[in-house]
Design a protein around this motif. Structure first.
Motif, PDB file in Angstrom:
ATOM      1  N   THR A   1      -3.959  -0.013  -0.399  1.00 51.83           N
ATOM      2  CA  THR A   1      -2.598   0.184  -0.915  1.00 51.83           C
ATOM      3  C   THR A   1      -2.623   0.791  -2.309  1.00 51.83           C
ATOM      4  N   ILE A   2      -2.012   1.961  -2.424  1.00 52.65           N
ATOM      5  CA  ILE A   2      -1.966   2.679  -3.707  1.00 52.65           C
ATOM      6  C   ILE A   2      -0.514   2.770  -4.153  1.00 52.65           C
TER       7      ILE A   2
ATOM      8  N   GLN B   1       9.655  -5.909   1.416  1.00 54.15           N
ATOM      9  CA  GLN B   1       9.676  -5.355   2.786  1.00 54.15           C
ATOM     10  C   GLN B   1       8.696  -4.182   2.906  1.00 54.15           C
ATOM     11  N   ALA B   2       8.676  -3.322   1.885  1.00 50.70           N
ATOM     12  CA  ALA B   2       7.768  -2.163   1.926  1.00 50.70           C
ATOM     13  C   ALA B   2       6.308  -2.627   1.891  1.00 50.70           C
ATOM     14  N   HIS B   3       5.996  -3.548   0.982  1.00 50.38           N
ATOM     15  CA  HIS B   3       4.609  -4.033   0.851  1.00 50.38           C
ATOM     16  C   HIS B   3       4.118  -4.662   2.145  1.00 50.38           C
ATOM     17  N   THR B   4       5.001  -5.333   2.870  1.00 49.08           N
ATOM     18  CA  THR B   4       4.525  -6.138   4.015  1.00 49.08           C
ATOM     19  C   THR B   4       4.793  -5.458   5.357  1.00 49.08           C
TER      20      THR B   4
ATOM     21  N   GLY C   1      -0.682  -7.282  -2.257  1.00 52.80           N
ATOM     22  CA  GLY C   1      -1.758  -6.753  -3.107  1.00 52.80           C
ATOM     23  C   GLY C   1      -1.749  -5.235  -3.214  1.00 52.80           C
ATOM     24  N   VAL C   2      -2.122  -4.767  -4.411  1.00 51.21           N
ATOM     25  CA  VAL C   2      -2.256  -3.321  -4.647  1.00 51.21           C
ATOM     26  C   VAL C   2      -3.732  -3.070  -5.004  1.00 51.21           C
TER      27      VAL C   2
END
Ligand SMILES: Cc1cc2cn([C@H]3C[C@H](O)[C@@H](CO)O3)c(=O)nc2[nH]1
Length: 221
Positions: A11-12, A78-81, A134-135
């Protein structure tokens, strides 16, 4: 450097001031293929059950900054997951810049009241602990406030017509403190800084440097 593993794609998060060229950068990345790009859900912020929260934010920041930032935090969660099948996932901003840059700025300026700030912070701490947000890398599109202010005026987004230069300048300082000087809050991943002052048409070779030093390497890894 964490290699992309099967449970969560690499993830960037692309970070930067308003008008720093994030959407342009992400359009370029999208052309590479085999990556998933989650752009800022501007249309959600402009229409939450019929309410244009972005417009309300700029019309009456005292009254609506909590409402807006609270919804931003949900839409970024929502976007992260969101499930994604590609090895790389790019986010336009992140739940971290939501909390450490925008909410921070609104609190510092006394625009967001302390009880509202505490509620947003309690949500943020729980989400960070309990959710897969996490990023693995931040790409910081570093700009000068004057440069992005010109771009904002030229882009002429209706809701942003009244954004004062002062707001852009202090957002710049907060991004610098967080991502460049690393003296504001934790920076939960390495930062790859790109000089995004150059004319957006010319930024190609900056992107080339990023691809060589990051994307190709990660594929190797
Ligand atoms: C994470 C996050 C993005 C974001 C954007 N914005 C505003 C800045 C721009 O005017 C617009 C689109 O980025 O929304 C904000 O006030 N708070 C935010 N928090």
């Amino acid at each position: 450097r964490r290699a992309p593993s099967l449970d969560r794609p690499c993830t960037i998060a692309v970070e930067g001031n308003i008008g720093s060229g994030k959407s342009t950068f992400l359009r370029h990345i999208e052309k590479l293929g085999n990556v998933t790009v989650f752009s800022e859900p501007l249309e959600k912020w402009r229409n939450c059950q019929g309410h244009n929260l972005l417009d309300l934010l700029y019309q009456d920041p005292q009254r609506y900054s909590f409402t807006f930032q609270s919804y931003v935090q949900l839409t970024l969660l929502q976007a992260h997951t969101q499930k994604c099948s590609t090895k790389f996932r790019f986010l336009e901003r992140s739940i971290f810049s939501a909390r450490y840059c925008f909410v921070e700025k609104l609190r510092r300026d006394g625009i967001m009241a302390s009880p509202e700030y505490s509620v947003i912070d309690e949500w943020f701490k729980w989400i960070k602990q309990e959710q897969a947000v996490g990023v693995d890398l931040f790409v910081y599109l570093r700009t000068d406030p004057e440069v992005v202010y010109e771009r904002i005026l030229k882009r002429d987004r209706a809701e942003e017509r009244k954004v004062p230069f002062e707001y852009i300048k202090s957002l710049h300082e907060i991004h610098e403190d967080w991502l460049y000087h690393k003296r504001l809050y934790e920076c939960p991943a390495p930062v790859f800084t790109i000089d995004a002052n150059v004319d957006l048409g010319m930024i190609g070779d900056e992107y080339g440097r990023f691809e060589d030093q990051v994307l190709k390497k990660r594929v190797a890894v």
